[in-house]
Design an enzyme around this catalytic site. Structure first.
Site, mmCIF file in Angstrom:
data_model
loop_
_atom_site.group_PDB
_atom_site.id
_atom_site.type_symbol
_atom_site.label_atom_id
_atom_site.label_comp_id
_atom_site.label_asym_id
_atom_site.label_seq_id
_atom_site.Cartn_x
_atom_site.Cartn_y
_atom_site.Cartn_z
ATOM 1 C CG HIS A 173 -36.438 28.675 -18.226
ATOM 2 N ND1 HIS A 173 -35.918 28.453 -17.378
ATOM 3 C CD2 HIS A 173 -37.384 27.531 -18.602
ATOM 4 C CE1 HIS A 173 -36.053 27.195 -16.911
ATOM 5 N NE2 HIS A 173 -36.905 26.928 -17.704
ATOM 6 C CD GLU A 174 -39.928 27.356 -21.732
ATOM 7 O OE1 GLU A 174 -39.814 26.208 -22.273
ATOM 8 O OE2 GLU A 174 -40.429 27.463 -20.459
ATOM 9 C CG HIS A 177 -35.931 23.791 -21.630
ATOM 10 N ND1 HIS A 177 -35.208 23.148 -20.680
ATOM 11 C CD2 HIS A 177 -36.808 24.417 -20.925
ATOM 12 C CE1 HIS A 177 -35.562 23.077 -19.405
ATOM 13 N NE2 HIS A 177 -36.678 24.105 -19.489
ATOM 14 C CG HIS A 183 -35.518 22.740 -15.365
ATOM 15 N ND1 HIS A 183 -36.547 21.867 -15.359
ATOM 16 C CD2 HIS A 183 -35.790 23.726 -15.907
ATOM 17 C CE1 HIS A 183 -37.487 22.594 -16.016
ATOM 18 N NE2 HIS A 183 -36.985 23.704 -16.625
ATOM 19 C CE1 TYR A 229 -38.456 25.436 -13.357
ATOM 20 C CE2 TYR A 229 -39.131 23.742 -12.061
ATOM 21 C CZ TYR A 229 -38.960 24.486 -12.923
ATOM 22 O OH TYR A 229 -39.627 24.144 -14.242
#
Length: 279
Positions: A173-174, A177, A183, A229
């Site tokens: 996930h990071e 980014h 997101h 999310y």
């Protein structure tokens, strides 16, 4: 003796029925619509780990859950159209140098390296150990899980706190980014696919659900994205904050790794060629 056997038989059946009923109830409850089902979702892990993110002196400003922004800016808009992609080499691969802080244990370091290497299995992204390059990803254990969006230049921090961030899905996930992705539930067409219930969001955290004008790369909205999310993200009352539409029972935010659509987007954004994805 026969009476005793009959009583034991009735007792066994009753207990067995109770166990089966209990199993069925638990199975029904674990359909993805219970807050307990999201204990290990990306957003729940981020929310727990990021209670103090960006509040420690020296840390960057952290907004939108886990996105680091340069001091003075009030948003983290997409940057890929402004040249924040990592450069492609002549062999078609994209080499992203990284450095892992010495504060991580051997097990944690191995988990992080596995997350870094996972990109090479399906994309042209190659995270490589730092070797005097000027721009690189500096993986540290700071006050939570967070990253800048896209290439910022010099040593840009990706924080994976040892207290709650060193999980495969969080690492991917990071790093997504850092490659330039936002997101999923903030993408430009999200209102066609999910409904945001701001009345259930923790006061002051509503900005986590803003829409940004993303480049969706001609890919469909992805409930299974590792960038999505969960249903109860930032809830203040144990009620849902994100409801999928039109089918409200679709599971969201439950990814434990990049989805096929996540992978497709990386390859489209960086124009990966099949030759560049080999090896």
């Amino acid at each position: 003796m026969m009476l005793r056997a009959a009583l034991l038989s009735v007792l066994f059946c009753s207990v067995n029925n109770y166990v089966i009923q209990d199993f069925l109830e638990k199975t029904e409850e674990s359909s993805g619509n219970s807050i307990d089902d999201d204990d290990f979702s990306v957003s729940t892990l981020l929310e727990k780990a990021n209670q103090n993110a960006g509040k420690v002196p020296g840390d960057p400003l952290v907004l939108y859950g886990d996105i680091a922004v340069p001091s003075g800016l009030q948003n983290a808009d997409p940057c890929t159209q402004r040249g924040c992609l990592w450069p492609k080499a002549s062999d078609g691969n994209v080499y992203v140098p990284y450095r892992i802080g010495s504060e991580f244990s051997r097990r944690e370091r191995n988990t992080i390296v596995q997350g870094l290497r996972s990109f090479a299995l399906s994309t042209c992204i190659r995270f490589t150990p730092l070797n005097r390059q000027q721009d690189f990803v500096d993986i540290r254990s700071l006050s939570g899980c967070f990253s800048f969006v896209g290439r910022r230049g010099r040593n840009q921090t990706v924080s994976l706190s040892r207290q709650g961030c060193v999980f495969h899905q969080i690492i991917q996930h990071e790093l997504l980014h850092a490659l330039g992705f936002d997101h999923e539930q903030t993408r430009s067409d999200r209102d066609q696919h999910v409904r945001i219930l701001l009345q259930n969001v923790i006061r002051g955290m509503e900005f986590n659900f803003r829409i940004i004008q993303t480049n969706n790369l001609n890919t469909p909205y992805d409930y299974n994205s590792v960038m999505h999310y969960s249903r109860f993200a930032f809830t203040r009352n144990n009620q849902p904050t994100i409801i999928p539409i039109p089918d409200t029972n679709v599971a969201i935010g439950r990814a434990t790794e990049m989805s096929p659509t996540d992978i497709l987007r990386v390859n489209r954004l960086y124009r990966c060629r099949r030759r560049g994805m080999e090896g």
